[in-house]
Write a protein that holds these residues in place. Sequence first.
Motif: not given
Length: 188
Positions: A27-34
């Motif tokens: 997945l791509k992470k919105l705002n780099n939030q894991d």
Amino acid sequence: MMLAPGPQRKLVETWQTKERPGSPQNLKKLNNQDFNHLRSYCLSKGQLFEDGTFPAHISSIGSQLLPEDKLHSIEWRRPIEIQHNPRLIVDDVSRFDIAQGHIGDCWVLAALGSLTLQKHFLDNVLPNDQGFQHNYAGIFHFRFWHFGDWVDVVIDDKLPFHNGNYLFVHPQMRNEFWPSLLEKAYAK
């Protein structure tokens, strides 16, 4: 399931490619939030997640939806503050789980209702690794198909209320929160 040629078949074939960035497995992470990292951090600190990228503030609602005086009387509540025994899903997900809130967002109801009829998409959108009973840290995530990629969107579970009423989509069953949290993730 045999899919007819067309956009739905192309969509299913594309999101099943495992190695590709933006696939359900990568997945791509919105705002780099894991999600997993943030939840683990909150659990280790004994605190509930607060999303600084989409805060429980009127700026996350939008100034055009309500008059200024109503915007400033918004209260933000977590499901654990609303119900004694909150659940993400009660029994199963259904189009009958959803009710319109104070804001006229019937288009969201229609979209969510349609999604509940497409189990193969719903399973991607609504991950089953979260809830209020096990490892609850005030954090949830949902996946959206956005410009050809699956994107994981992390949110806190603070929901806006005005005069004790849900501002946006809310559940028909008082202790089921998937509709409200999914709409919040979509809004983010």
